[in-house]
Design an enzyme around this catalytic site. Sequence first.
Site, mmCIF file in Angstrom:
data_model
loop_
_atom_site.group_PDB
_atom_site.id
_atom_site.type_symbol
_atom_site.label_atom_id
_atom_site.label_comp_id
_atom_site.label_asym_id
_atom_site.label_seq_id
_atom_site.Cartn_x
_atom_site.Cartn_y
_atom_site.Cartn_z
ATOM 1 N N ASN A 1 -12.277 -1.000 -0.724
ATOM 2 C CA ASN A 1 -11.589 -1.518 0.460
ATOM 3 C C ASN A 1 -12.274 -0.999 1.730
ATOM 4 O OD1 ASN A 1 -9.124 -2.420 2.130
ATOM 5 N ND2 ASN A 1 -9.241 -0.227 2.586
ATOM 6 N N GLU A 2 -12.641 -1.895 2.621
ATOM 7 C CA GLU A 2 -13.209 -1.541 3.933
ATOM 8 C C GLU A 2 -14.186 -0.362 3.833
ATOM 9 O OE1 GLU A 2 -10.112 -1.176 6.953
ATOM 10 O OE2 GLU A 2 -9.578 -3.291 6.723
ATOM 11 N N GLU B 1 0.846 -1.201 0.000
ATOM 12 C CA GLU B 1 0.000 0.000 0.000
ATOM 13 C C GLU B 1 0.878 1.246 0.000
ATOM 14 O OE1 GLU B 1 -2.961 0.120 3.108
ATOM 15 O OE2 GLU B 1 -3.572 2.167 2.605
ATOM 16 N N GLN C 1 1.292 -6.033 5.980
ATOM 17 C CA GLN C 1 1.583 -5.832 4.584
ATOM 18 C C GLN C 1 2.906 -6.530 4.280
ATOM 19 O OE1 GLN C 1 1.186 -1.627 3.629
ATOM 20 N NE2 GLN C 1 -0.850 -1.537 4.521
ATOM 21 N N ASN D 1 -6.692 1.619 2.836
ATOM 22 C CA ASN D 1 -7.412 2.879 3.019
ATOM 23 C C ASN D 1 -6.950 3.944 2.028
ATOM 24 O OD1 ASN D 1 -8.683 1.610 5.130
ATOM 25 N ND2 ASN D 1 -7.413 2.524 6.718
ATOM 26 N N TYR E 1 -7.200 -8.308 11.855
ATOM 27 C CA TYR E 1 -5.911 -8.151 12.528
ATOM 28 C C TYR E 1 -6.115 -8.582 13.973
ATOM 29 C CZ TYR E 1 -4.518 -5.217 8.586
ATOM 30 O OH TYR E 1 -4.211 -4.745 7.329
ATOM 31 N N GLU F 1 -6.483 -8.972 3.956
ATOM 32 C CA GLU F 1 -5.640 -8.327 4.976
ATOM 33 C C GLU F 1 -5.690 -9.202 6.222
ATOM 34 O OE1 GLU F 1 -5.966 -4.112 5.740
ATOM 35 O OE2 GLU F 1 -6.518 -3.723 3.647
HETATM 36 O O1 AHR Z 1 -3.046 -2.499 6.315
HETATM 37 C C1 AHR Z 1 -3.274 -1.312 6.976
HETATM 38 C C2 AHR Z 1 -4.706 -0.809 6.844
HETATM 39 O O2 AHR Z 1 -5.549 -1.621 7.605
HETATM 40 C C3 AHR Z 1 -5.297 -0.833 5.465
HETATM 41 O O3 AHR Z 1 -5.008 0.320 4.741
HETATM 42 C C4 AHR Z 1 -6.759 -0.885 5.747
HETATM 43 O O4 AHR Z 1 -7.473 -1.516 4.711
HETATM 44 C C5 AHR Z 1 -6.872 -1.573 7.086
HETATM 45 O O5 AHR Z 1 -7.695 -0.898 7.947
#
Ligand code: AHR
Length: 507
Positions: A181-182, A36, A358, A81, A261, A310
Amino acid sequence: MASFTRIEESENASITINPSHKIAKVDDNIYGGFTEHMGRCIYGGIYEPGNSLSDENGFRKDVIEAFKDLNVPVVRYPGGNFVATYHWLDGVGPRDQRPSRPELAWIGTESNEFGTDEFMKWCEVVGTEPYLCLNFGTGTLDEALGWLEYCNSDRDTYYANLRRKNGREKPYNVKYWALGNECWGPWQVAQMTKEDYAKQAYQWAKALKLLDPSIVLILCGETGYSSWDYYVLNQCVTWNVHGLGGDRTKSLIDMHSIHIYTADNEHLPNATAPRAAERAIQMTSALIDLARIENKVPETVPRPTICFDEWNVWDPVRAPGEQGAEEKYTLSDALAVTVFLNGFIRQAKDMGMANIAQSVNVISPLMTTKDGLIKQTIWWPLWLFSKYMRGHTVALNVRAPEYLGRTNPNWVRGTIETPFLDCSATIGEDGYVNLAVANVSEEKDFEVDLTGVKADKVEVFTVGGDSVDVVNTAGEQKVGIKESTWDGKGRFTFGKHSFTLLRWKSV
Ligand code: AHR
């Protein structure tokens, strides 16, 4: 697929493996990456012109070698993001004419020095497939169609010709495209309701597939167990779309994306937290079935798979995104990453792709310095899995004591087990059986009866360290791989807080 039988601490643990009981093909794309425009991921990560370690394109050669070594099949780009305010046209054409823009996801400035053509070139050098994410924030459908045409069209049309003008004759044939994305997240520029998202995703998907029916479209899900996931799947899973060349054998969307996460300051809640990810996969799988049942999708239409695009250990308070999210990973985190990966193998039937978030510097196994690379603790299980845990997932039964303390999230307790020995197994095309075992206990070595190991030479790879808190630094690699062999006789001891991969030729 694995089943678990909880036993008392005083009993003997055992793992029974049936290599001939193949359950599902493991999709190589579960070892995908993600780059990213965030922190030092692109600039100073994969791209650092002027550094003596970089090539004529400005690409860090050591990073390229690491990606090749990790055998990363697919890389997601440009966010995350970041993508919610990204206009791809800013990042193509002569560099000195590209505009700098305020960047609103991580509150920075985007120079646009690195854009689509640079990313495509980098993917070609690495030998990986690009996966592009569309701007569902400030972007328009026209822009998205233009990007698809720029990347994939061989016709005599405006954006295909713009690509040619920018020096690339052949189309890039980008297969994977994400519908935002999200988009559900309150942190998102132009956050959407599920109703608004589903409407837009449906219309964009239809138009994108009219332009290029060969693409794989990825719907933006949430965690896999939310009403957003239920709703958007239900609205977009439909196959009966007027205009898709009358082809009723295809579905509109091909994959459903989820993100998780995990993190905890205490070892066992940290190491077992990725059990939530496995439960999320199971729940997403059920929602996919439900959407197909409710929409009466014929079974002949391919079922969408899960794109876990992710995943990782990340505590955004400890490593804030605006400050580049440079997490320092411990051995405990390496065990958590193993539990994530074991879950992907066990749930191989549903998994179409996964992308560690990432791939460089930002919440990453790989860190660059001006003069080299650091392989963090989590690099080692990822490397071992990517190298060996391919092929087919095979049947496994684990009898072991279970961790019964606090979990994070707390709903893990009661919805899925948290064994001290977290295991998965595959059989590769080469006929080797691979057994991955994380012993997450901080105190106990387990002597285990391994039923189904029929070999007198077993290769053993162990990732461990003095304590669950150890980290790797530029000066010292405290966590790495130790190699040995085992004669396949008697019990095998899995040391406390370690990950072991056993490999033997199936007879
Ligand atoms: O990977 C970091 C961020 O985590 C990404 O930009 C987003 O999609 C998520 O909230």
